[in-house]
Enzyme design. Structure first.
Site, mmCIF file in Angstrom:
data_model
loop_
_atom_site.group_PDB
_atom_site.id
_atom_site.type_symbol
_atom_site.label_atom_id
_atom_site.label_comp_id
_atom_site.label_asym_id
_atom_site.label_seq_id
_atom_site.Cartn_x
_atom_site.Cartn_y
_atom_site.Cartn_z
ATOM 1 N N GLU A 120 33.417 52.945 70.525
ATOM 2 C CA GLU A 120 32.422 54.016 70.448
ATOM 3 C C GLU A 120 31.017 53.455 70.714
ATOM 4 O O GLU A 120 30.571 52.549 70.015
ATOM 5 C CB GLU A 120 32.471 54.662 69.062
ATOM 6 C CG GLU A 120 33.817 55.293 68.756
ATOM 7 C CD GLU A 120 34.091 55.404 67.267
ATOM 8 O OE1 GLU A 120 33.171 55.192 66.458
ATOM 9 O OE2 GLU A 120 35.257 55.669 66.905
ATOM 10 N N LEU A 147 35.106 59.227 69.594
ATOM 11 C CA LEU A 147 35.097 58.795 68.197
ATOM 12 C C LEU A 147 36.499 59.018 67.638
ATOM 13 O O LEU A 147 36.802 60.038 67.038
ATOM 14 C CB LEU A 147 34.042 59.599 67.425
ATOM 15 C CG LEU A 147 33.593 59.074 66.080
ATOM 16 C CD1 LEU A 147 32.203 59.605 65.763
ATOM 17 C CD2 LEU A 147 34.550 59.532 64.986
ATOM 18 N N GLU A 152 39.377 56.295 66.160
ATOM 19 C CA GLU A 152 39.838 54.922 65.943
ATOM 20 C C GLU A 152 41.320 54.753 66.265
ATOM 21 O O GLU A 152 41.735 53.701 66.781
ATOM 22 C CB GLU A 152 39.552 54.494 64.497
ATOM 23 C CG GLU A 152 38.094 54.176 64.209
ATOM 24 C CD GLU A 152 37.223 55.412 64.069
ATOM 25 O OE1 GLU A 152 37.792 56.529 63.939
ATOM 26 O OE2 GLU A 152 35.988 55.286 64.088
ATOM 27 N N HIS A 204 30.850 52.191 55.062
ATOM 28 C CA HIS A 204 30.245 51.326 56.065
ATOM 29 C C HIS A 204 30.144 49.872 55.593
ATOM 30 O O HIS A 204 29.733 49.015 56.362
ATOM 31 C CB HIS A 204 28.853 51.839 56.431
ATOM 32 C CG HIS A 204 28.856 53.121 57.201
ATOM 33 N ND1 HIS A 204 29.273 54.303 56.658
ATOM 34 C CD2 HIS A 204 28.500 53.398 58.483
ATOM 35 C CE1 HIS A 204 29.167 55.262 57.568
ATOM 36 N NE2 HIS A 204 28.715 54.744 58.675
ATOM 37 N N GLN A 261 33.501 50.648 64.801
ATOM 38 C CA GLN A 261 32.065 50.574 64.494
ATOM 39 C C GLN A 261 31.773 49.990 63.114
ATOM 40 O O GLN A 261 30.809 49.264 62.921
ATOM 41 C CB GLN A 261 31.422 51.951 64.629
ATOM 42 C CG GLN A 261 31.035 52.285 66.043
ATOM 43 C CD GLN A 261 30.043 53.425 66.131
ATOM 44 O OE1 GLN A 261 29.886 54.202 65.199
ATOM 45 N NE2 GLN A 261 29.383 53.533 67.262
#
Length: 325
Positions: A29, A58, A60, A129, A82
């Site tokens: 991405e 987007l 995975e 994240h 990402q």
């Protein structure tokens, strides 16, 4: 010799691999026009074209699934997730497909793919994240799991990973991307997979760390040196397969071990390291093994992450505890 950050070293490794081998493809991405969320692929699409540096949706599952198919067809895919927390979406493709190709086909096929993913905390990212999921991959037979702690290793390990005949999960510590610079050769070189590095020689305590916690362990070693405690710092670099010889030699010398990692403590890789040390050097141990890790909760909001992450203070306290025995 230039001094590069880790992100610059990774980008150079990708450029060398693309230049060296027409089978190498980079995709994920925003890796093309935007150069990746952390700019690890900045400029690569302009140099190598949209057919070799590819922006994907987007998705995975689709990214890793594409890597599996390309690898089995003879290509050398380098796919980017990402943030590692989003790898949950692709666990079927990673654990049930990518990792099993060699075993499932009795060695007739391999899947030489690299899955790159930024991971770890310390930069105030939102939920999912900052997760450190290395134990999930190290627990999956068939995967090589790598995490560098400095720019030189990042470039050499990534080139080794891309040229490996088997799938590699390449975990890049986010907070070390631009934390410091070091001299990195501009040319082609490899750092072998499966070998740990001794970052600091010592005689009293072995500190075992990987990825983002290596600088933490090194800082703790410097701090306790003023108290007369000599620490040896081991940077594992590859988590699967584990370099057991370095662990054995170090603990036989020091007789004490403190394991430092960022993932949650319960069932984390620290437990596997402790068990390995018990197997390899039990009769040399002079104190129980200590583990310093993230707390047993989901990764917290940004305001709490400094308290959640393993700190130099917590590592120093663990070193002082093992020195009491």
């Amino acid at each position: 010799m230039p001094k590069w950050t880790m992100i610059e070293a990774i980008r150079d490794a990708l450029a060398i691999a693309l230049r060296d081998d027409p089978r190498v493809l980079v995709f994920g991405e925003d890796v093309g026009k935007n150069g990746g969320v952390f700019r690890a692929t900045d400029g690569l699409q302009a140099e190598f074209g949209e057919a070799r540096v590819v922006d994907t949706p987007l998705a995975e599952k689709a990214i890793v699934g594409t890597a599996v198919g390309l690898a089995m067809a003879g290509m050398k895919p380098v796919a980017e997730i990402q943030f590692l927390g989003f790898a949950y979406e692709a666990m079927d493709q990673i654990a049930a497909q990518l990792a099993r190709i060699r075993f499932r086909t009795q060695g007739r096929f391999t899947a030489p793919a690299v899955i790159r993913a930024p991971y770890g905390g310390g930069v105030r990212t939102p939920e999912l994240h900052s997760d450190s999921l290395e134990a999930l991959f190290a627990h999956t037979p068939g995967l090589v799991v790598v995490t560098p702690s400095r720019p030189y290793d990042a470039k050499g390990l990534l080139l080794s990973a891309i040229r490996s005949p088997d799938p590699v999960i390449f975990l890049e510590p986010i907070r070390l991307y631009r934390a410091f610079r070091e001299e990195v050769p501009e040319g082609d070189y490899e750092v072998p997979l499966g070998r740990a590095a001794v970052r600091r020689e010592g005689s009293d305590v072995t500190l075992v760390a990987w990825g983002p916690t290596v600088p933490v362990a090194e800082s703790a070693a410097v701090q306790v040196a003023s108290q007369g405690i000599s620490c040896e710092v081991i940077d594992l670099r590859t988590l699967a397969p584990l370099d057991r010889s370095v662990l054995k030699a170090s603990v036989e010398k020091t007789g004490r071990a403190v394991i430092v990692h960022e993932a949650v403590r319960y069932a984390g890789l620290g437990a596997e390291m402790a068990a390995s040390i018990m197997d390899l050097a039990f009769y040399h141990l002079r104190a129980p093994i200590e583990r310093v890790a993230g707390l047993d909760t989901p990764y917290p909001p940004a305001a709490l992450e400094d308290a959640w992450l393993p700190s130099v203070t917590r590592v120093v306290e663990a070193i002082q505890r093992v020195m009491q025995d």
